[in-house]
Design a protein around this motif. Sequence first.
Motif, PDB file in Angstrom:
ATOM      1  N   THR A   8       0.871  -1.164   0.000  1.00 20.69           N
ATOM      2  CA  THR A   8       0.000   0.000   0.000  1.00 20.69           C
ATOM      3  C   THR A   8       0.915   1.223   0.000  1.00 20.69           C
ATOM      4  O   THR A   8       2.126   1.107   0.205  1.00 20.69           O
ATOM      5  N   ARG A   9       0.341   2.369  -0.163  1.00 18.45           N
ATOM      6  CA  ARG A   9       1.143   3.603  -0.107  1.00 18.45           C
ATOM      7  C   ARG A   9       1.865   3.690   1.229  1.00 18.45           C
ATOM      8  O   ARG A   9       3.054   3.986   1.293  1.00 18.45           O
ATOM      9  N   ASP A  10       1.160   3.420   2.317  1.00 18.88           N
ATOM     10  CA  ASP A  10       1.746   3.558   3.650  1.00 18.88           C
ATOM     11  C   ASP A  10       2.784   2.483   3.961  1.00 18.88           C
ATOM     12  O   ASP A  10       3.658   2.697   4.805  1.00 18.88           O
ATOM     13  N   ASP A  11       2.704   1.330   3.284  1.00 21.03           N
ATOM     14  CA  ASP A  11       3.671   0.257   3.511  1.00 21.03           C
ATOM     15  C   ASP A  11       4.871   0.336   2.567  1.00 21.03           C
ATOM     16  O   ASP A  11       5.834  -0.411   2.729  1.00 21.03           O
ATOM     17  N   GLU A  14       9.633   4.644   2.783  1.00 22.67           N
ATOM     18  CA  GLU A  14       9.374   6.067   3.043  1.00 22.67           C
ATOM     19  C   GLU A  14       9.820   6.959   1.881  1.00 22.67           C
ATOM     20  O   GLU A  14       9.134   7.922   1.523  1.00 22.67           O
ATOM     21  N   ALA A  15      10.947   6.636   1.260  1.00 17.17           N
ATOM     22  CA  ALA A  15      11.464   7.454   0.158  1.00 17.17           C
ATOM     23  C   ALA A  15      10.561   7.407  -1.072  1.00 17.17           C
ATOM     24  O   ALA A  15      10.600   8.311  -1.906  1.00 17.17           O
ATOM     25  N   SER A  16       9.753   6.362  -1.194  1.00 15.42           N
ATOM     26  CA  SER A  16       8.842   6.235  -2.331  1.00 15.42           C
ATOM     27  C   SER A  16       7.517   6.958  -2.121  1.00 15.42           C
ATOM     28  O   SER A  16       6.825   7.280  -3.084  1.00 15.42           O
ATOM     29  N   GLN A  17       7.154   7.203  -0.887  1.00 14.39           N
ATOM     30  CA  GLN A  17       5.821   7.735  -0.586  1.00 14.39           C
ATOM     31  C   GLN A  17       5.533   9.090  -1.231  1.00 14.39           C
ATOM     32  O   GLN A  17       4.448   9.270  -1.791  1.00 14.39           O
ATOM     33  N   PRO A  18       6.466  10.059  -1.235  1.00 11.27           N
ATOM     34  CA  PRO A  18       6.151  11.324  -1.916  1.00 11.27           C
ATOM     35  C   PRO A  18       5.917  11.159  -3.422  1.00 11.27           C
ATOM     36  O   PRO A  18       5.095  11.853  -4.007  1.00 11.27           O
ATOM     37  N   PRO A  41      12.901   2.559  -4.076  1.00 12.91           N
ATOM     38  CA  PRO A  41      12.823   4.006  -4.286  1.00 12.91           C
ATOM     39  C   PRO A  41      13.686   4.492  -5.456  1.00 12.91           C
ATOM     40  O   PRO A  41      13.281   5.391  -6.194  1.00 12.91           O
ATOM     41  N   ALA A  42      14.841   3.878  -5.655  1.00  9.91           N
ATOM     42  CA  ALA A  42      15.707   4.276  -6.767  1.00  9.91           C
ATOM     43  C   ALA A  42      15.035   3.966  -8.105  1.00  9.91           C
ATOM     44  O   ALA A  42      15.049   4.797  -9.027  1.00  9.91           O
TER      45      ALA A  42
END
Length: 180
Positions: A8-11, A14-18, A41-42
């Motif tokens: 999910t977005r919240d799971d 953290e670097a991917s959330q924005p 995230p990369a």
Amino acid sequence: MSRIDIPTRDDAPEASQPILDAVHKQLGVVPNLFRLIALSPAALAGYTAFQGALGKALDVRTRERIALAVAQANGCDYCLSAHTYLGLNLARLSPVEIALNRKGASGDAKANAAVAFAVKVVARRGHVSEADVAAVRDAGFSDGQIVEIVALVAENTFTNFLNEVAKTEIDFPAVRAEAA
């Protein structure tokens, strides 16, 4: 069911959330593909930057035509589903045009050259002939636009391959490659 758990977005990291929030703002939803890529995230940052830059390449109708042709050539049901939806609703392609695109063609002569070239790039893994390059030039594409066609093939091939590896659950009206 996907082979790789899609967060999910919240799971998501953290670097991917924005980035996922920006996708949500742009699309109104966050498709499974983006949440899958968000595991890295990369990869998500690279993909969305590449996608954003290529969103200025060619026109939306040609980009969607190429995406459909590449998804069909690579047998990716997820991307066929997504790009059929986007082709109909964003690019306003007709069902007849989408069927042609999936066969590596177009009812528009200039777009036909781009789509046919894109399919050759996929099928020949970039090893196209001088005649193939000349045909796309003769249709009116500049060398810079030829680079953009190849970049679109690469972008779409990445998502095709990732979705096939993950067996990403389709969250668009389903379209199957074997039904072409």
